[in-house]
Design an enzyme around this catalytic site. Structure first.
Site, PDB file in Angstrom:
ATOM      1  N   ARG A   1      39.504  32.866  47.538  1.00  0.00           N
ATOM      2  CA  ARG A   1      40.057  31.775  46.740  1.00  0.00           C
ATOM      3  C   ARG A   1      41.023  30.943  47.580  1.00  0.00           C
ATOM      4  O   ARG A   1      41.912  31.478  48.238  1.00  0.00           O
ATOM      5  CB  ARG A   1      40.782  32.325  45.505  1.00  0.00           C
ATOM      6  CG  ARG A   1      39.830  32.760  44.404  1.00  0.00           C
ATOM      7  CD  ARG A   1      40.559  33.133  43.113  1.00  0.00           C
ATOM      8  NE  ARG A   1      41.172  34.445  43.219  1.00  0.00           N
ATOM      9  CZ  ARG A   1      42.471  34.678  43.167  1.00  0.00           C
ATOM     10  NH1 ARG A   1      43.321  33.671  43.032  1.00  0.00           N
ATOM     11  NH2 ARG A   1      42.944  35.898  43.252  1.00  0.00           N
TER      12      ARG A   1
ATOM     13  N   LYS B   1      37.190  32.336  36.866  1.00  0.00           N
ATOM     14  CA  LYS B   1      38.645  32.250  36.831  1.00  0.00           C
ATOM     15  C   LYS B   1      39.144  30.875  36.374  1.00  0.00           C
ATOM     16  O   LYS B   1      40.224  30.774  35.785  1.00  0.00           O
ATOM     17  CB  LYS B   1      39.209  32.616  38.208  1.00  0.00           C
ATOM     18  CG  LYS B   1      38.942  34.083  38.590  1.00  0.00           C
ATOM     19  CD  LYS B   1      39.593  35.035  37.616  1.00  0.00           C
ATOM     20  CE  LYS B   1      39.149  36.481  37.765  1.00  0.00           C
ATOM     21  NZ  LYS B   1      39.275  37.086  39.073  1.00  0.00           N
TER      22      LYS B   1
ATOM     23  N   CYS C   1      42.642  45.640  43.843  1.00  0.00           N
ATOM     24  CA  CYS C   1      43.501  46.797  43.574  1.00  0.00           C
ATOM     25  C   CYS C   1      42.799  47.882  42.770  1.00  0.00           C
ATOM     26  O   CYS C   1      43.430  48.648  42.054  1.00  0.00           O
ATOM     27  CB  CYS C   1      44.779  46.358  42.876  1.00  0.00           C
ATOM     28  SG  CYS C   1      45.866  45.368  43.909  1.00  0.00           S
ATOM     29  N   GLY C   2      41.471  47.945  42.865  1.00  0.00           N
ATOM     30  CA  GLY C   2      40.750  49.063  42.279  1.00  0.00           C
ATOM     31  C   GLY C   2      40.304  48.883  40.845  1.00  0.00           C
ATOM     32  O   GLY C   2      39.961  49.859  40.181  1.00  0.00           O
TER      33      GLY C   2
ATOM     34  N   ASN D   1      36.632  40.675  51.959  1.00  0.00           N
ATOM     35  CA  ASN D   1      36.376  40.170  50.612  1.00  0.00           C
ATOM     36  C   ASN D   1      34.885  39.940  50.369  1.00  0.00           C
ATOM     37  O   ASN D   1      34.500  39.216  49.450  1.00  0.00           O
ATOM     38  CB  ASN D   1      37.155  38.873  50.360  1.00  0.00           C
ATOM     39  CG  ASN D   1      37.221  38.509  48.885  1.00  0.00           C
ATOM     40  OD1 ASN D   1      37.337  39.369  48.025  1.00  0.00           O
ATOM     41  ND2 ASN D   1      37.142  37.214  48.583  1.00  0.00           N
ATOM     42  N   ALA D   2      34.027  40.558  51.199  1.00  0.00           N
ATOM     43  CA  ALA D   2      32.587  40.467  50.963  1.00  0.00           C
ATOM     44  C   ALA D   2      32.271  41.038  49.578  1.00  0.00           C
ATOM     45  O   ALA D   2      32.943  41.958  49.092  1.00  0.00           O
ATOM     46  CB  ALA D   2      31.834  41.236  52.042  1.00  0.00           C
TER      47      ALA D   2
ATOM     48  N   ARG E   1      49.362  47.601  43.440  1.00  0.00           N
ATOM     49  CA  ARG E   1      49.186  48.381  44.675  1.00  0.00           C
ATOM     50  C   ARG E   1      50.595  48.794  45.117  1.00  0.00           C
ATOM     51  O   ARG E   1      51.179  48.236  46.030  1.00  0.00           O
ATOM     52  CB  ARG E   1      48.473  47.532  45.732  1.00  0.00           C
ATOM     53  CG  ARG E   1      48.006  48.305  46.957  1.00  0.00           C
ATOM     54  CD  ARG E   1      47.210  47.410  47.886  1.00  0.00           C
ATOM     55  NE  ARG E   1      45.862  47.178  47.403  1.00  0.00           N
ATOM     56  CZ  ARG E   1      44.797  47.863  47.793  1.00  0.00           C
ATOM     57  NH1 ARG E   1      44.923  48.833  48.657  1.00  0.00           N
ATOM     58  NH2 ARG E   1      43.604  47.573  47.323  1.00  0.00           N
TER      59      ARG E   1
END
Length: 650
Positions: A106, A247, A293-294, A407-408, A440
Site C-alpha cells: 500500500r 480497504k 500480524c497473523g 508482502n507477496a 505485534r
C-alpha cells in the site's frame, strides 16, 4: 461534522454527463450491443450516471459489463492472460501476477482522503482538499483509459440481503483487479437494483493503472472521496491500492458505522472464525490484528472459517451481536506459509484444488512458484518481482534481493478451504461471542488477557501496538494501531472511540449475549523475559489454546486471575488444555514467563497511550479514567510485590 453528498462530486462534474439521454448515448458509443443490453438491466439512475461519467472521464476504447456469469468470468481470465497481467503456472487454474518492483504494498504516502474544509480527518491519515483532488483528477485521469477496455462489475460487500452488506461498483482497466474481485467478492449484478433500493446507497471505485511504468509511480495516487463514497486509483496495480472494494470501501463502511449507524454497527479490520469446543459446540470469534500480524493464521485456527480480514458487525433484533464477511476469499500474505503451520492452505497452493492467483513470488523454469518460509527446497535461479533472479542477487543499494517479496500474496476463494463454513453466505451472519485484539507486541503484554467490562474491552482494542510490516511502502518502527483499524478510520479517532463505547455498551445487547473482549499476543520474545534471542516465547500454534480458554470462559468452565490489565488464565487450566488440544507439555516456567506482569513496561505502555490520545480532539473521558485506574493499580502492586509480578502472587 461529516456529511454525505456534500461538495462537488468530482466524477460527475468532470465527466459532464447529467441526463439519462446523455447516459444512453455514451453507453452506445463505448459498448457493443451485448454489453449495452447488459447495462440496461441496471436501473439505478445514480449508478448509471456514475458509470457514464467514469467512462467520460477515462475515455476508454471499449466498455465490458461483467455480470459474473461463467462466460464473463472466463472472458476476464483469458483477457488477463492475453494482456500479460497474469501468466499461467504449471497447475491448472493457478496464475501469477507481478506488480512493479517499487510498488509491492500500500502506497500510504500517496493515499489521501478527499475532505471538505470543515471535515475532521483522522490525525493518523492524510487529507487533500476537494479542490486539489479535483485538479489532480482533471490533470491525470481525463483520457487515462485511452487504448484500454474499462470493465465494470457489480458487487455486494457481504451476503446479499444482510443488514450490514453494502453494494459497490468496480470500474477498472486492470483485468488482474477484475479477476481478483471475482475471487474475493460476490458479483451481485442480478441483485444490484434491489440492493441499492434496500441499502439506499452504493460505493463506486474507479481505477486506471496507466502505462504501468516505474517513472509514473511518483504521480500514483489513491483518493477516497468520503462524501461521495467514491475511490480513485491511478498509476498503480498492487491490489491493496487498486482493488478498492477492499480497504477503500472498508473506510467508507467505517464512516457509515461511525456517523450514520452509531451504536448499531461496526466496520472492523477483523477475522471471523468459529472454534469447536467441548461437546462439539462452536463459538464464533471476531479478532482484530494489523496487516502482517497473523490475522489469517489465527482465522485458520478455527474449525469454521468465515473471514481472515474484514468484518461488518451489528446488533440483531434478538439481542445478539452478529458478524458477516464483506468478502468471499483470502488475499493473504504467503511468506512463511508452510506444510507445518498451514497445511490446509498449502494443499490449495500445491495441488489442483482451486483457482489461485500468486503475486510477487519466484517462478522457476517448470512454472512452479516459490516463496520465503515455505519449508521446501527452492531453485538457485528463476524470475521474481525484481526480474531475473539468482541466489546472491543484490539491488542498486547492495541489499540482497529475496526469493519473494515479504508482502507477496495469494488470492483464493474461501470455499476451497478445508475449514470453510457455509455460514459465510448466510445473510443472518454468525452470533459473535468473543472479540480479540492483537498486534505485534514483543515485550509487554501477556498472551491473553480479558477485559472485566465493555469499557475495558474498548480500551484493549484502542491500545494495540505493532511493528511496521511489509504491507506498507516505507513504513518503519513501532506504531500505535487502535483496533488494528487505524489506517482505515477516515474521521477523528475520538468519533470512532465514542462509537466503540456506545456499541459495546448498547442496551440492545442482551446480558447473556455480552461478548468477552480480550487482548491476544503471541509475539512475546525470549529476550523480553530475561532470555536470549528474538525467538518467540512459545509457538504461533499456541493461539489455539488461548482461543480455547476464551471459549471455556464464555461458558464459565474456567476461572481467572484478576489483575489491573485484565483477567488472566490459571496455570492448571492451560496445562490441561495444552495436552488436550495440542498434545504437548506446558511447563510452569513458560507460563510464568508469559504471564508475569512486568510493571515498568506496562506503566510505560499506559503512559504512551495516554499521552498520544490526549493530543486527539473529542476523546471520551472514560478512556483516560481507565488508563489512570490501571496505572494506579499497577503502581500499588509494584510497591507490594516488586517490578516483576508472578500470576500466582495475585
Amino acid at each position: 461534522m461529516f456529511e454525505l453528498k456534500k461538495g462537488i462530486d468530482i466524477t460527475t462534474d468532470i465527466g459532464g454527463i447529467k441526463t439519462d439521454a446523455e447516459v444512453v448515448e455514451i453507453f452506445k458509443q463505448k459498448m457493443e450491443a451485448s454489453e449495452f443490453d447488459k447495462i440496461q438491466k441496471i436501473k439505478s439512475q445514480e449508478a448509471r450516471l456514475k458509470i457514464a461519467n467514469a467512462i467520460a472521464l477515462g475515455q476508454p476504447d471499449k466498455v465490458f459489463i461483467n455480470t459474473g456469469d461463467e462466460k464473463d468470468k472466463a472472458r476476464i481470465r483469458q483477457m488477463c492472460l492475453d494482456l500479460g497481467e497474469e501468466s499461467a503456472l504449471a497447475i491448472n487454474g493457478h496464475t501469477l501476477h507481478y506488480d512493479l518492483a517499487e510498488e509491492q504494498a500500500r502506497i500510504v504516502d500517496r493515499t489521501y482522503y478527499i475532505a471538505n474544509d470543515d471535515e475532521t480527518v483522522s490525525s493518523l491519515a492524510q487529507r487533500i482538499s476537494r479542490e486539489d483532488a479535483y485538479d489532480y483528477v482533471k490533470k491525470y485521469m481525463v483520457g487515462c483509459m485511452k487504448g484500454m477496455t474499462l470493465v465494470v462489475g457489480f458487487y455486494s460487500r457481504g451476503p446479499v440481503g444482510a443488514k450490514a452488506a453494502i453494494p459497490a461498483i468496480e470500474a477498472t482497466t486492470s483485468l488482474y483487479v477484475c479477476h481478483s474481485a471475482e475471487l474475493l467478492y460476490r458479483n451481485c449484478f442480478e441483485d444490484f437494483n434491489a440492493e441499492v433500493d434496500r441499502v439506499g446507497h452504493f460505493f463506486t471505485n474507479i481505477h486506471c493503472q496507466g502505462p504501468n511504468r516505474p517513472e509514473d509511480l511518483p504521480n500514483a495516487r489513491v483518493f477516497m472521496d468520503r462524501a461521495h463514497q467514491t475511490t480513485f486509483a491511478t498509476f498503480c496495480t498492487y491490489a491493496g491500492n487498486t482493488l478498492l472494494l477492499k480497504k477503500g470501501n472498508h473506510r467508507f463502511a467505517v464512516d457509515r458505522a461511525t456517523y450514520y449507524r452509531r451504536g448499531e454497527e461496526l466496520s472492523e479490520h477483523m477475522f471471523i472464525t468459529g472454534l469447536k469446543g467441548p461437546g462439539g459446540r462452536v463459538t464464533f470469534f471476531a479478532g482484530a490484528a494489523p496487516s502482517g500480524c497473523g490475522k489469517t493464521t489465527t482465522a485458520m485456527v478455527g474449525d469454521e472459517f468465515i473471514s481472515d480480514d474484514l468484518a461488518q458487525i451489528w446488533i440483531a433484533d434478538d439481542g445478539t451481536i452478529r458478524s458477516i464477511n464483506p468478502e468471499t476469499g483470502i488475499f493473504g500474505i504467503i511468506e512463511d506459509v508452510n506444510w507445518t503451520d498451514d497445511p490446509d492452505i498449502m494443499s490449495i497452493l500445491r495441488e489442483e484444488k482451486a483457482e489461485v492467483i500468486f503475486s510477487n513470488v519466484l517462478v522457476d523454469d517448470e512454472k512452479k512458484p516459490h516463496w520465503i518460509g515455505n519449508g521446501e527446497s527452492h531453485p538457485d535461479k528463476g524470475f521474481n518481482f525484481q526480474g531475473d533472479w539468482f541466489e546472491g542477487k543484490t539491488d542498486a543499494n547492495g541489499k540482497a534481493v529475496p526469493l519473494s517479496h515479504p508482502n507477496a500474496r495469494f488470492t483464493v476463494r474461501a470455499e476451497s478451504l478445508a475449514n470453510y463454513s457455509p455460514k459465510l453466505t448466510d445473510p443472518a451472519g454468525v452470533v459473535t461471542k468473543v472479540f480479540t485484539y492483537n498486534g505485534r507486541d514483543a515485550d509487554t503484554m501477556p498472551p491473553i488477557r480479558v477485559a472485566k467490562d465493555p469499557d475495558e474491552g474498548v480500551v484493549i482494542g484502542a491500545s494495540i501496538v505493532s511493528k511496521a510490516t511489509a504491507t506498507e511502502v516505507g513504513a518503519t518502527g513501532v506504531k500505535r494501531q487502535p483496533w488494528a483499524n487505524q489506517p482505515f478510520i477516515p474521521g477523528a479517532l475520538g468519533d470512532n472511540m465514542v462509537a466503540q463505547f456506545e456499541f459495546f455498551n448498547s442496551e440492545k445487547i442482551k446480558p447473556e449475549n455480552r461478548p468477552i473482549m480480550a487482548g491476544l499476543n503471541y509475539f512475546l520474545t525470549h529476550e523480553a523475559r530475561g532470555g536470549a534471542g528474538q525467538g518467540l516465547l512459545g509457538e504461533k500454534r499456541d493461539v489455539k489454546v488461548w482461543m480455547g480458554w476464551l471459549d471455556r470462559l464464555v461458558y464459565n468452565e474456567v476461572e481467572a486471575i484478576d489483575t489491573p490489565i485484565g483477567l488472566l488464565p490459571k496455570y492448571e487450566d492451560l496445562k490441561n488444555m495444552f495436552k488436550d488440544i495440542l498434545g504437548k507439555e506446558y511447563p510452569k516456567e513458560l507460563y510464568e514467563k508469559q504471564f508475569a506482569l512486568y510493571t515498568d513496561k506496562i506503566i510505560a505502555r499506559i503512559d504512551m497511550q495516554y499521552e498520544a490520545f490526549k493530543k486527539e480532539d473529542n476523546m471520551p473521558k472514560r478512556l483516560f479514567e481507565i488508563y489512570e485506574e490501571q496505572k494506579k493499580a499497577m503502581q500499588e502492586l509494584k510497591e507490594k510485590f516488586g517490578a516483576v509480578i508472578m500470576p500466582d502472587q495475585l
